[in-house]
Design an enzyme around this catalytic site. Structure first.
Site, PDB file in Angstrom:
ATOM      1  CD  GLU A  23      -3.325  -6.420  -9.697  1.00  0.00           C
ATOM      2  OE1 GLU A  23      -4.124  -5.497  -9.422  1.00  0.00           O
ATOM      3  OE2 GLU A  23      -2.207  -6.526  -9.181  1.00  0.00           O
ATOM      4  CD  GLU A  53      -5.010   2.038  -8.350  1.00  0.00           C
ATOM      5  OE1 GLU A  53      -5.326   1.118  -9.140  1.00  0.00           O
ATOM      6  OE2 GLU A  53      -3.957   2.061  -7.705  1.00  0.00           O
ATOM      7  CD  GLN A  63      -3.021  -0.920   0.147  1.00  0.00           C
ATOM      8  OE1 GLN A  63      -3.361   0.207  -0.202  1.00  0.00           O
ATOM      9  NE2 GLN A  63      -3.557  -2.014  -0.377  1.00  0.00           N
ATOM     10  NE  ARG A 112      -2.701   4.123  -6.533  1.00  0.00           N
ATOM     11  CZ  ARG A 112      -3.075   4.287  -5.266  1.00  0.00           C
ATOM     12  NH1 ARG A 112      -2.513   5.249  -4.521  1.00  0.00           N
ATOM     13  NH2 ARG A 112      -4.012   3.530  -4.733  1.00  0.00           N
ATOM     14  CD  GLU A 159      -9.141  -4.115   0.352  1.00  0.00           C
ATOM     15  OE1 GLU A 159      -8.492  -5.161   0.145  1.00  0.00           O
ATOM     16  OE2 GLU A 159      -9.306  -3.224  -0.523  1.00  0.00           O
ATOM     17  N   GLY A 191     -12.778  -1.661  -3.587  1.00  0.00           N
ATOM     18  CA  GLY A 191     -11.403  -2.090  -3.362  1.00  0.00           C
ATOM     19  C   GLY A 191     -10.633  -0.999  -2.650  1.00  0.00           C
ATOM     20  CD  GLU A 245     -16.614  -9.676  -7.417  1.00  0.00           C
ATOM     21  OE1 GLU A 245     -15.900  -9.399  -8.383  1.00  0.00           O
ATOM     22  OE2 GLU A 245     -16.254  -9.464  -6.225  1.00  0.00           O
ATOM     23  CB  SER A 251     -14.407  -6.266  -8.940  1.00  0.00           C
ATOM     24  OG  SER A 251     -14.003  -7.622  -8.892  1.00  0.00           O
TER      25      SER A 251
END
Length: 534
Positions: free
Chosen positions: A269, A260, A161, A170, A216, A194, A246, A274
């Site tokens: 990924e 992000e 992270q 970013r 998350e 996320g 989901e 999602s």
């Protein structure tokens, strides 16, 4: 009420209810004849809700039961259209009101007993607020368990992270996109898809969000709670929800999604899927998405040094006497393996042989299935005569705010990000002249390791006299695994442009000249994947 072991508690198969409500409908049926009945049909455990003349069927293998209050629960289960196409399945909910608290507890125990009996195991009492079950969500169905475990483990660590937070291009672009578009966030409900450390949720609250649901799935959710608790003036408007988008349910619709979800080359990924699922589940009509669209950019490149570097990786296997062992029988396979790795690094944009083309993904309207397979036709006109060693790729995303449109780009002439750029190096380069047309195809097929297999074809079209007759001179093909890149990260490029410009505009002045590089000698056609058309 005293806790009773499931194996000793009598198994009931029928319950009388006050009402059931088919979510998201707000109206209830107050028919006192409503009943729930468990049964087994064709070897499968089922739950049927009988209401007047209507019957709602729930397959217990796809069901999950949540306790909302003393006499209130919700049953979530998967359903399919009448044509039985399971790929089009969707999740629906049924809100249940029981007559008494005892009926509610007995129903939850019975739900577990029926499921566990059909699964051939007795797992003992479950938590009172949720019935555990072997339900595979859409995420689980399309993802290898080992890949998911590694993925969530990786993003559950603070050091990773930190790597993303310290990508100031970013993080700074996200902050600017949110704060400069306060009107989109002020007094709005936000879902952070996320959420990771929760930094974007905190940005949203700084912009005036009424409430943020930070979803998350990894263990980072606990760190997010701690970070949010450490900022009490902001955190009181944030709820951390641990789970996959989901699978989780939220109490209200969102006015705006923030996320992000970008990986290497945007789609690695497979979190974009999602993100799209979260849109369909959580976003209110006419809601906004940050980011709003994404674009994948591609251009042919010439880099003799990189080509030689990748080629030389397999030289180890050309030894005929390695401790008395001949390794050469594995050379071709080793070389193929090295060339199957996309190269992730920051390169000089002057290596590009032609202006880039782009492929757009509109997150607000696209279907999840459109990300399963991505097919991009390629067509370029070379600006110089040189050897083309493959295809260079990068991406950008747009935050289409009501006040400001802000781009986050990973272009090779922009400030370097932790995504860098990506290049697919072909085993066999192709020769081109200035003005010659290069065509081909980039075909990307998703796989269960949360990434893509990339099939690249580049062809040099007929050039010069007789070109109008058509035909190809050379064709080169490569197969690459986006999951397994070669991380060759070079030194970051300096800031040389205005970020507010369109990323495509940044490249126009950089791709018009490229000096022909010295050739490294003749190449072998053996195992090269090249086709020569006379």
């Amino acid at each position: 009420m005293a806790e009773t072991s499931l194996e000793h508690k009598p198994k009931r198969n029928e319950f009388n209810l006050i009402s059931i409500t088919h979510l998201p409908t707000s109206s209830q049926s107050l028919d006192l004849s409503v009943a729930a009945r468990f049964s087994v049909e064709s070897g499968e455990a089922q739950l049927r809700f009988h209401q007047s003349n209507d019957v709602t069927l729930v397959h217990l293998r796809t069901a999950r039961l949540f306790k909302l209050g003393p006499i209130e629960s919700v049953c979530m289960h998967e359903s399919s259209p009448t044509n039985g196409n399971e790929e089009k399945s969707y999740t629906i909910g049924i809100a249940i009101r029981f007559r008494t608290e005892e009926d509610s507890e007995n129903f939850h125990f019975a739900f577990e007993q029926w499921k566990n009996e059909m699964e051939g195991e007795n797992l003992g009492p479950k938590l009172v607020n949720e019935t555990d079950l072997a339900l595979k969500s859409k995420f689980d169905d399309k993802t290898e368990a080992s890949s998911a475990k590694m993925y969530f483990h990786y993003y559950g660590q603070l050091l990773h992270q930190q790597n993303m937070l310290q990508d100031y291009v970013r993080t700074g672009t996200y902050y600017a996109a949110v704060i400069e578009n306060r009107v989109d966030f002020f007094d709005r409900v936000v879902v952070d898809v996320g959420a990771g450390s929760g930094i974007l949720s905190l940005f949203a609250v700084q912009a005036g969000a009424k409430h943020v649901y930070a979803v998350e799935a990894s263990e980072m959710a606990e760190y997010a709670r701690r970070l949010i608790a450490g900022n009490p003036s902001l955190g009181q408007r944030i709820t951390v929800v641990k789970g996959k988008v989901e699978e989780v349910e939220l109490p209200e619709k969102a006015d705006i999604l923030i996320s992000e979800p970008m990986g290497t080359l945007l789609v690695n990924e497979r979190m974009l899927e999602s993100y799209v699922i979260a849109r369909d589940k959580f976003l209110a009509p006419n809601g906004k998405m940050f980011p709003t669209i994404g674009r994948m950019h591609m251009a042919p490149f010439s880099d003799e040094y990189l080509f030689v570097e990748v080629s030389n990786k397999a030289l180890f296997w050309q030894q005929k006497s390695y401790y008395g062992v001949d390794l050469t029988s594995l050379y071709a396979s080793a070389s193929q393996g090295y060339f199957s790795q996309p190269v992730v690094d920051a390169f000089d944009p002057r290596l590009l042989v032609a202006p880039a083309i782009s492929h757009k993904l509109d997150f607000t309207s696209m279907k999840e299935e459109e990300l399963y397979e991505i097919d991009i036709p390629l067509k370029f006109v070379a600006t110089v005569g040189t050897r083309v060693h493959g295809l260079a790729c990068w991406f950008d995303v747009l935050f289409d705010g009501s006040t400001v449109q802000r781009w986050l780009t990973t272009a090779p002439n922009a400030p370097t990000t932790h995504w860098y750029q990506l290049r697919c190096v072909l085993v066999q380069p192709i020769y081109v002249m200035a003005g010659q047309e290069i065509t081909g195809r980039l075909h990307m097929v998703s796989h269960s390791a949360q990434s893509y297999t990339m099939h690249l074809t580049l062809t040099a079209k007929m050039w010069g006299p007789g070109a109008e007759q058509g035909g190809n001179i050379q064709t080169s093909y490569g197969k690459f695994d986006l999951k397994e890149p070669y991380y060759r990260m070079s030194q970051p490029q300096p800031y040389i442009s205005n970020q507010d410009q369109q990323p495509n505009q940044l490249l126009q002045s950089q791709v018009t000249s490229l000096q022909t590089q010295d050739e490294m000698g003749p190449f072998s056609e053996q195992n090269s994947g090249i086709t020569w058309n006379q």
